[in-house]
Design an enzyme around this catalytic site. Structure first.
Site, PDB file in Angstrom:
ATOM      1  N   ASP A 254      59.896  91.307  27.353  1.00 54.98           N
ATOM      2  CA  ASP A 254      60.218  91.623  28.742  1.00 54.98           C
ATOM      3  C   ASP A 254      60.328  90.339  29.565  1.00 54.98           C
ATOM      4  OD1 ASP A 254      60.852  93.131  30.910  1.00 54.98           O
ATOM      5  OD2 ASP A 254      58.815  93.824  31.322  1.00 54.98           O
TER       6      ASP A 254
ATOM      7  N   PRO B 132      50.138  97.531  38.150  1.00 60.27           N
ATOM      8  CA  PRO B 132      50.195  96.701  39.351  1.00 60.27           C
ATOM      9  C   PRO B 132      49.313  95.456  39.242  1.00 60.27           C
ATOM     10  CG  PRO B 132      48.818  98.609  39.730  1.00 60.27           C
ATOM     11  CD  PRO B 132      49.405  98.773  38.362  1.00 60.27           C
ATOM     12  N   VAL B 133      49.677  94.431  40.023  1.00 61.28           N
ATOM     13  CA  VAL B 133      48.926  93.184  40.026  1.00 61.28           C
ATOM     14  C   VAL B 133      48.380  92.946  41.424  1.00 61.28           C
ATOM     15  CG1 VAL B 133      49.045  90.711  39.605  1.00 61.28           C
ATOM     16  CG2 VAL B 133      50.470  92.254  38.277  1.00 61.28           C
TER      17      VAL B 133
ATOM     18  N   LEU C 262      50.255  92.120  44.603  1.00 64.79           N
ATOM     19  CA  LEU C 262      51.217  91.029  44.438  1.00 64.79           C
ATOM     20  C   LEU C 262      52.519  91.527  43.853  1.00 64.79           C
ATOM     21  CD1 LEU C 262      48.843  88.328  42.916  1.00 64.79           C
ATOM     22  CD2 LEU C 262      49.809  88.325  45.206  1.00 64.79           C
ATOM     23  N   GLY C 263      52.463  92.587  43.125  1.00 64.50           N
ATOM     24  CA  GLY C 263      53.680  93.077  42.500  1.00 64.50           C
ATOM     25  C   GLY C 263      53.342  94.098  41.443  1.00 64.50           C
TER      26      GLY C 263
ATOM     27  N   GLY D  89      54.078  94.821  37.495  1.00 65.23           N
ATOM     28  CA  GLY D  89      54.646  94.348  36.240  1.00 65.23           C
ATOM     29  C   GLY D  89      54.891  95.510  35.312  1.00 65.23           C
ATOM     30  N   GLY D  90      55.223  95.187  34.090  1.00 73.63           N
ATOM     31  CA  GLY D  90      55.567  96.205  33.123  1.00 73.63           C
ATOM     32  C   GLY D  90      54.426  97.147  32.813  1.00 73.63           C
TER      33      GLY D  90
END
Ligand SMILES: *[C@@H]1O[C@H](CO)[C@@H](O)[C@H](O)[C@H]1NC(C)=O
Ligand SMILES: *[C@@H]1O[C@H](CO)[C@@H](O)[C@H](O)[C@H]1NC(C)=O
Ligand SMILES: *[C@@H]1O[C@H](CO)[C@@H](O)[C@H](O)[C@H]1NC(C)=O
Ligand SMILES: *[C@@H]1O[C@H](CO)[C@@H](O)[C@H](O)[C@H]1NC(C)=O
Ligand SMILES: *[C@@H]1O[C@H](CO)[C@@H](O)[C@H](O)[C@H]1NC(C)=O
Ligand SMILES: *[C@@H]1O[C@H](CO)[C@@H](O)[C@H](O)[C@H]1NC(C)=O
Ligand SMILES: *[C@@H]1O[C@H](CO)[C@@H](O)[C@H](O)[C@H]1NC(C)=O
Ligand SMILES: *[C@@H]1O[C@H](CO)[C@@H](O)[C@H](O)[C@H]1NC(C)=O
Ligand SMILES: *[C@@H]1O[C@H](CO)[C@@H](O)[C@H](O)[C@H]1NC(C)=O
Length: 816
Positions: A625, A513-514, A506-507, A509-510
């Protein structure tokens, strides 16, 4: 040893003697049942005799399960008139009348006189728990002269008929005990009301307390998902002779009963022989169950634990002042007078997952289909709403309402479609299409949906076994006493994400990965695979995750659990169907899907979420963030902040601190944080300000450049503000439907948040008040600029986020 055996044996003999000698399987007129004696059903399921409820010493004749402990009494004969000591006797008269006598041979209680011919009557307790009187030689064993099932107390047993015998006019209803110690009729009852289309009401005295509602073919409309046990079959009989509701249990090893408790709540009890004693509480009484709590023409909604009421479309609160202070009982009235008679342009609005309104004054027809039903509603100007009577097999039958619509609610799941009549002006939705046209399409879509559903069910049935295994291995509680957090098997997560397949990503993040995870039973989650650079110990990690899981707010993404396997650490979140905020606001076409009021709602929601993190949660968290890609949107476009608490997890926390490791994203970082690594709640406020201005303008702070003045978004906004042209910041596509004062307020709040000096920036509680217009807004000072050259260029990091390529979080960065 031998003596012990002898004693045991003697006790055994005594016990069997007592048990045998005092148990009868039927009662003839010559016999009687004294206090120490029992009437037992053929297979020994039930037992009838005298008992004392709770702490009372009074004696009542009751029926209970023979092998269930604690004592579960399902019926009481002499509810109102106890016997005061153990000298009571149950007798059967020659004329078939059961009676209870006390020590002075006075009749305390008697069953009704019998009108039909009585010849050699006997009383028997059946294995259904029904105490019956019948003629002994009657060939038809179901031909009862009298039966206790016709006089229910507080318990609804399988095989019992709750409702009316229309021929004799007999009403069978439940009535609660006065207290646990007193089976006399209490304040509460559950009855079938025959007015309009028959429906169940729960009463306190004569006042309606809740409405179980009518039968829609699958369930009572007030309890759409009641199939607690698959082996239960419910039936509603409604013909010229009878109106009643009953249920049967297909699996005889299960005991399932419904009881109206002395406090007026319906309680369901379930026992199986696997779980010797199990109690299932009723499906959680919530405020929306209170009858007509929202008044007329208004729909009750549960929003978490809070209840809200919403007028149906085309209606407005009768007394808006009361409505504003959550006093809803006066309900809603039509916005403008109906001009149905002159124009006849009304249409129907479909609401889904509804508890249909009170049917006590509605009109019904069992054979009409939905189309005929809708037509007849539109034909009559006084018709307010219509719905199917039976929702099985795509729906049949017709219900029409002509009066105020009372006691509706919207379920999150279950319920049925309800069509409200509305004037043409209300039917036009934001895209300018006529709903009437949409209706046809919708019905088509539903049919398609149903077909798909049937296929899905067939497929799921095949997968049933796998699913059960999946479920069982899926989660086990991290700690027994902690119900909030689950740990998940790594293997299950790997399978549910297709081995962390790229297509499920899905993306980024900091902190890693998700992925999207989908279980065999269709549940969806988001899984964050943490890049473990924290060097944190296992116990430490678990504790931290558990703390974060306890942060719960409607504007925070809910952490469901975690998975730990070796060095792998993963966090499991609820899945957000509408992705993240940046996915919408920075895209030309998607932007049009969210109008200004929704934008404003998002701005306010984020503020409330941050306020909760900063002040109201027990951890007092600085996010560090905040950015548009960390704001996720649920199905309703309500914002939910994600990745909160992670900075803390990884690096510990103080209220204000200097850190030599930066977490944050260029474009959102406050100047003091980017330059000196100094973070505080005020640095979150700065990021929030940037987000607000990005939402209003639809432009990214970082990418924005004003060709004439070489300003970034903050500078550009400041210039417009100084020149009193702030409204020009608003994105063009939002200009269709917006409130100028709201937009100006947002811009001003945004500018206040991005001021250079942290101490000048408002805290989040002020921000929330300002957005609501409940606080005067000071004039903003020059925003904080900082030159990006001060920190390392981002090319050090590989852009992987699909939606926000330029917003990669800096996770670990040594300050110079
Ligand atoms: C019950 O009470 C009556 C009168 O008070 C007395 O005659 C009788 O013996 C009592 N019976 C028992 C079983 O205690
Ligand atoms: C009650 O009736 C029984 C049997 O009919 C009799 O034996 C007994 O003496 C009577 N008791 C009284 C107090 O009348
Ligand atoms: C038996 O019942 C009668 C009628 O209710 C009552 O008058 C009498 O006092 C009762 N006797 C006992 C011992 O309770
Ligand atoms: C029932 O029958 C008895 C005896 O015949 C009589 O005294 C009584 O009044 C009757 N009760 C009713 C409700 O008809
Ligand atoms: C439960 O009871 C039923 C019927 O008595 C029996 O067939 C079944 O095997 C029992 N199940 C268990 C787990 O004891
Ligand atoms: C109710 O609240 C709304 C929005 O907060 C406000 O605009 C309206 O004036 C209020 N109405 C009354 C009667 O107080
Ligand atoms: C009904 O009310 C709406 C909104 O106030 C208005 O736009 C519309 O013109 C009204 N219709 C009639 C027929 O008065
Ligand atoms: C119900 O509707 C059907 C079909 O429209 C009609 O034939 C029938 O007469 C209606 N029944 C009643 C009681 O109105
Ligand atoms: C509309 O329905 C109401 C209630 O059933 C009825 O009294 C009235 O006659 C109907 N009007 C027309 C025009 O059918």
């Amino acid at each position: 040893m031998v003596d012990n055996f002898r004693m045991l044996f003697i006790w055994f003999l005594l016990f069997s003697y007592l048990r045998n000698s005092t148990s009868l399987d039927s009662l003839a007129p010559s016999q009687s049942i004294r206090d120490s004696e029992r009437l037992v059903s053929k297979e020994g399921t039930f037992e009838a005799g005298f008992f004392s409820p709770g702490t009372s010493t009074r004696r009542y004749l009751g029926i209970w399960y023979r092998d269930v402990s604690p004592l579960t009494v399902v019926w009481v004969a002499n509810r109102e008139k106890p016997v005061y000591n153990k000298s009571g006797v149950l007798k059967l008269e020659e004329r078939g009348v059961l009676m209870i006598l006390n020590s002075t041979n006075s009749t305390i209680w008697r069953s009704n006189n019998i009108s039909s011919t009585v010849k050699n009557p006997i009383a028997q307790l059946l294995d259904s728990g029904n105490l019956v009187v019948r003629n002994e030689r009657d060939i038809n064993e179901d031909n009862f002269l009298w039966q206790s099932f016709d006089y229910p107390c507080d318990t609804f047993l399988p095989g019992m008929k709750l409702g009316w015998n229309l021929v004799t006019g007999q009403d069978r209803f439940l009535s609660s005990w006065k207290s646990e110690d007193d089976p006399a009729k209490g304040d509460y009852s559950l009855k079938l009301d025959l007015r309009g289309y028959p429906e169940f009401f729960g009463y306190e005295g004569d006042a309606i307390k809740f409405r179980g509602g009518s039968w829609n073919g699958e369930a009572l409309v007030g309890y759409p998902i009641h199939q607690l046990v698959q082996q239960l079959v419910y039936e509603f009989v409604f013909n010229k002779k009878d109106v009643y509701y009953e249920y049967k249990i297909l699996d005889r090893s299960i005991i399932y009963i419904f009881t109206l408790t002395p406090s007026g709540f319906g309680q369901r009890f379930l026992w199986t022989n696997q779980t010797s004693s199990k109690k299932v509480l009723s499906g959680g009484a919530d405020p929306c169950e209170n009858y007509a709590i929202c008044g007329a023409n208004s729909i009750c909604n549960m929003n978490g634990n809070a209840q809200t009421c919403d007028c149906i479309k085309g209606y407005v609160p009768k007394f808006p002042g009361q409505w504003n202070v959550s006093y809803w009982s006066n309900g809603c009235v039509p916005r403008n007078k109906s001009d149905c008679k002159t124009s006849n342009t009304d249409g129907l609005l479909r609401y889904t997952d509804m508890k249909i309104p009170d049917t006590s004054s509605s009109w019904f027809n069992k054979t009409m289909n939905l189309e005929e039903c809708q037509k007849s509603c539109l034909k009559n100007c006084s018709c307010k709403a219509c719905a199917n009577l039976d929702i099985r097999n795509g729906g049949s039958g017709c219900l029409l309402w002509f009066d105020d619509l009372v006691d509706m609610r919207q379920f999150s799941k279950g319920g049925q479609d309800l069509y409200f009549r509305a004037p043409a002006s209300e039917l036009v939705n934001s895209h300018g299409k006529n709903l009437k046209k949409l209706l046809g399409i919708t019905i088509g879509a539903i049919m398609l949906g149903l077909t798909v559903c049937v296929c899905m069910i067939l497929i799921l049935k095949k997968q049933g076994l796998a699913r059960i295994i999946d479920r069982n291995h899926f989660k086990h509680k991290l700690r027994k006493e902690d119900n909030d957090l689950s740990t998940f098997d790594f293997a299950i997560i790997a399978r549910a994400t297709g081995n962390f397949a790229k297509s499920n990503k899905l993306g980024e993040g900091g902190f890693g990965p998700v992925y999207k995870a989908r279980l065999l039973d269709g549940q969806e989650f988001a899984v964050k695979r943490l890049s473990n650079k924290s060097g944190q110990g296992l116990e430490e990690f678990k504790n931290e995750v558990m703390l974060i899981a306890k942060l719960q707010h409607r504007n925070l993404v809910k952490l469901i659990g975690c998975s730990i396997e070796g060095k792998e650490r993963m966090l499991i979140y609820e899945y957000m169907p509408n992705k993240s905020l940046d996915y919408f606001i920075f895209d030309e076409t998607r932007r049009t899907m969210v109008d200004w009021p929704k934008h404003f709602n998002i701005i306010c929601g984020i503020a409330r979420g941050i306020l909760y993190l900063h002040q109201d949660s027990r951890l007092r968290i600085v996010h560090r963030d905040l950015k548009t890609s960390n704001i996720l949107l649920d199905g309703n476009f309500d914002p939910k902040i994600s990745d909160f608490g992670l900075a803390r997890t990884f690096w510990g926390d103080q209220v204000e601190a200097n850190t030599n490791r930066l977490a944050g994203t260029y474009g959102y970082m406050a100047p003091e944080y980017a330059a000196r690594g100094q973070f505080s709640m005020k640095s979150d406020v700065f990021s929030y300000g940037v987000i607000v201005l990005e939402i209003v303008s639809g432009k990214k702070n970082r990418e924005f450049s004003d060709p004439k003045h070489y300003l970034n978004l903050l500078g550009h906004t400041w210039r417009l503000w100084a020149e009193e042209r702030a409204l020009e910041l608003l994105d063009g596509v939002l200009k269709e439907r917006f409130t100028p004062s709201e937009v100006i307020r947002c811009i001003q709040v945004g500018l206040l948040c991005v001021q250079q000096r942290p101490e000048d920036r408002p805290d989040m509680s002020s921000v929330v008040l300002m957005l609501n217009g409940e606080k005067l807004l000071p004039n903003p000072k020059v925003p904080g600029f900082y030159t990006e050259g001060d920190v390392k260029p981002e090319s050090d990091f590989s852009p992987t986020n699909r939606f926000s390529t330029n917003q990669i979080s800096i996770t670990m960065l040594e300050a110079r």
